[in-house]
Design an enzyme around this catalytic site. Structure first.
Site, mmCIF file in Angstrom:
data_model
loop_
_atom_site.group_PDB
_atom_site.id
_atom_site.type_symbol
_atom_site.label_atom_id
_atom_site.label_comp_id
_atom_site.label_asym_id
_atom_site.label_seq_id
_atom_site.Cartn_x
_atom_site.Cartn_y
_atom_site.Cartn_z
ATOM 1 N N CYS A 395 3.884 1.194 2.297
ATOM 2 C CA CYS A 395 2.704 0.426 1.936
ATOM 3 C C CYS A 395 3.076 -1.014 1.548
ATOM 4 O O CYS A 395 3.429 -1.791 2.420
ATOM 5 C CB CYS A 395 1.909 1.158 0.860
ATOM 6 S SG CYS A 395 0.166 0.722 0.917
ATOM 7 N N HIS A 521 1.277 6.405 3.132
ATOM 8 C CA HIS A 521 2.100 7.024 2.076
ATOM 9 C C HIS A 521 2.633 8.375 2.535
ATOM 10 O O HIS A 521 2.018 9.413 2.261
ATOM 11 C CB HIS A 521 1.273 7.189 0.799
ATOM 12 C CG HIS A 521 0.974 5.903 0.113
ATOM 13 N ND1 HIS A 521 1.814 5.339 -0.819
ATOM 14 C CD2 HIS A 521 -0.056 5.044 0.257
ATOM 15 C CE1 HIS A 521 1.306 4.190 -1.236
ATOM 16 N NE2 HIS A 521 0.165 3.991 -0.595
ATOM 17 N N GLU A 523 4.938 10.088 1.406
ATOM 18 C CA GLU A 523 5.392 10.952 0.306
ATOM 19 C C GLU A 523 4.365 12.012 -0.078
ATOM 20 O O GLU A 523 4.711 13.037 -0.653
ATOM 21 C CB GLU A 523 5.784 10.104 -0.919
ATOM 22 C CG GLU A 523 4.653 9.385 -1.652
ATOM 23 C CD GLU A 523 4.304 8.021 -1.083
ATOM 24 O OE1 GLU A 523 4.576 7.778 0.105
ATOM 25 O OE2 GLU A 523 3.731 7.193 -1.832
#
Ligand code: GLN
Length: 555
Positions: A395, A521, A523
């Site tokens: 990001c 993102h 993650e």
């Protein structure tokens, strides 16, 4: 499929069961992890579980809170911005999470007040009881559909807090409606060890259960967090004073090694059995092979690497919770112990990347907002680019990578994001078209799952092993397409775009072992049992670099 005795008996209706998880004595006891672990164990026994968290704060969602206050904002596919405990739920279980999985006091009140404005209460005085509590009960019961065996609802905060009271009152009432036999209260509590006395102290637990009982909730199970083992006399004392059966006083020892031990430790204390017995459910044995494999891999790494995490809140682990987890997952996939060193980006500005990043095997620059520390991030990425240090940008990390390439490779001096420099001559990152005119802060970013097409031959395409992906977003600014051609000429590889080709979602460098930066993102979609390909890719490249550097020093 689970066998519901009541199905074979007088009723053919499958009754969804409710587990409520509360916490007492202190905050940060790990209610989220415990709830996620219970969900995981019940799923492993074949039950269909839904999970939910109710947070007592007044913000409508954590999206507007500083990571210092609240830790990371965890984004779901549907674009809701939620509490980081939902990350545990997704990493531990297969349950689908949506907007209905996280409510705050703010959201509950907002909904009730909107109803009042629409005149839905027909002239009544709107009160905490019953209107707020009814709204809370409804959001819990909404999850109890025909496809769900058990709903686990975690109540944020600590019993005794003023702001938790409406939630506790609501869950006290739910058994009256769905049957006490269909509800279970699990209370997580602390049993501290007092050095001076040389013993564990059960009084705080007695007090917190006392408060619950005053509210009208008798816990069925106590999960006791403790740094030392509880002996039988401690458990007997807790059972007697707190009015729970002895086998329902469960020890949860602190885990120094890994949070992924928690479900196995709860299972060895037979929590899944207690739940099944309590609800009269029969289910097969738990299939925990995957989970044992994770721990085996964590305990027996073949490699060790160190990754620098350069961010504004670097010292604040909870602000990057899912990134730390995803790095562990990459390590599990490659049998690698991943050591993560947080570095404040402002320190890089002061001391230089050379000094602070030398010796690392990889770099992560995570997402973020605000100008502070930006130049440190750009400098760190520049260092990784020039020293061929494996790098993953996320990001804001991707936006900083584009800024670095623009300034250093494309000759665009002063290139910047308009988030930080409105009058930059080269606005390579700019406010997205759809964001112009947006003034409200809450829930107005580009949020949630978006499809992305990968470009053949790129590192990203190879890592994912597919040409179309879906990843979660949370941003207002974006790669400025006006500079795309010029940046590509300078060597930036566009590896992924929105399906219409307009939004750049992934950039890479070709002549670098692993320089991959993404606008989304990744993650949030990594699991211990299935590492996200980009985190696995970063770890693999870092392992290779580490082996290479070891070889260089050995010869
Ligand atoms: N501040 C940047 C934006 O809004 C990046 C956001 C992020 O890193 N999540 O686009």
């Amino acid at each position: 499929m689970v066998n519901h005795p009541e199905q074979t008996g007088r009723s053919s209706h499958l009754v969804t069961k409710h587990i409520f998880v509360t916490g007492g004595v202190v905050s940060s006891l790990g209610k989220g992890l415990t709830s996620a672990s219970i969900g995981m164990l019940l799923e492993a026994r074949g039950l269909r579980v839904k999970m939910q968290k109710l947070d007592p704060y007044i913000n409508v969602d954590p999206g507007t809170m500083s990571p210092y206050q609240h830790g990371e904002v965890y984004v779901l596919d549907d674009g809701s911005e939620t509490d980081l405990d939902l990350g545990h739920y997704e990493r531990f279980t297969a349950t689908e999470l949506t907007r209905a999985s996280n409510y705050t006091t703010g959201q509950i009140y907002l909904s009730v007040i909107n109803k009042e404005r629409r005149g839905e209460f027909l002239g009544k005085t709107v009160q905490v009881i019953p209107h707020i509590t009814n709204e809370i009960k409804q959001v819990v019961k909404n999850l109890a559909d025909a496809d769900t065996d058990i709903v686990i609802t975690e109540i944020g905060g600590t019993v005794g807090d003023i702001e938790s009271l409406p939630f506790l009152e609501a869950i006290r009432q739910i058994p009256l409606e769905v049957g006490r036999e269909n509800c279970m209260f699990i209370h997580l509590t602390l049993v501290p060890y007092l050095k001076a006395a040389g013993e564990l102290k059960t009084k705080p637990t007695q007090h917190s259960v006392g408060i619950l009982r005053q509210i009208g909730i008798q816990p069925d199970v106590l999960v006791c967090r403790t740094e030392r083992g509880l002996d039988t006399s401690d458990r007997e004392k807790i059972a007697l004073f707190c009015n729970v059966p002895l086998d329902a006083v469960i020890e949860e020892r602190d885990k120094d090694f890994s949070i992924y031990e928690v479900p196995l430790s709860l299972q060895s204390n037979r929590i899944d059995e207690i739940v099944l017995k309590r609800f009269g459910l029969q289910a097969g044995p738990a299939d925990l092979e995957d989970w044992h494999d994770i721990l085996h891999r964590l305990r027996n790494p073949e490699h060790e690497i160190s990754i620098a995490l350069v961010g504004k809140y670097a010292e604040h682990r909870d602000a990057y919770k899912s990134i730390y987890e995803a790095l562990d997952h990459g390590g599990i996939a490659h049998r690698t112990q991943v050591r993560v060193q947080p570095i404040k980006s402002e320190d890089i500005e002061r001391e230089g990347a050379e000094r602070l990043l030398a010796g690392f095997d990889g770099l992560i620059v995570p997402g973020g907002f605000g100008e502070r520390g930006i130049e440190g991030k750009v400098e760190a990425i520049s260092f990784a680019r020039q020293r061929r240090l494996p790098f993953l940008g996320i990001c804001l990390g991707m936006q900083c990578a584009v800024i670095d390439v623009a300034r250093s490779l494309a000759g665009m001096e002063g290139a910047h994001s308009t988030e930080f420099a409105k009058d930059t001559p080269f606005p390579v990152i700019a406010l997205m078209e759809e964001q112009h005119g947006v003034v409200e802060k809450g829930g107005t970013m580009r949020l949630g799952a978006q499809p992305c097409l990968l470009v053949e031959g790129t590192k990203a395409a190879a890592a994912y092993g597919t040409d179309q992906i879906s990843e979660r977003h949370r941003h207002r600014y974006e790669f400025n397409p006006k500079f795309r051609a010029r940046l590509e000429e300078a060597g930036l590889v566009i590896a992924g775009t929105s399906p219409d080709g307009t939004l750049v979602e992934i950039v890479e460098l070709a002549d670098h072992p692993w320089f991959v930066a993404v606008q989304f993102h990744p993650e949030f979609k990594s699991k211990p049992t299935a590492a996200h390909p980009l985190f696995a890719g970063l770890v693999a490249a870092a392992v290779e670099r580490h082996a290479g550097s070891a070889w260089v020093t050995e010869t």
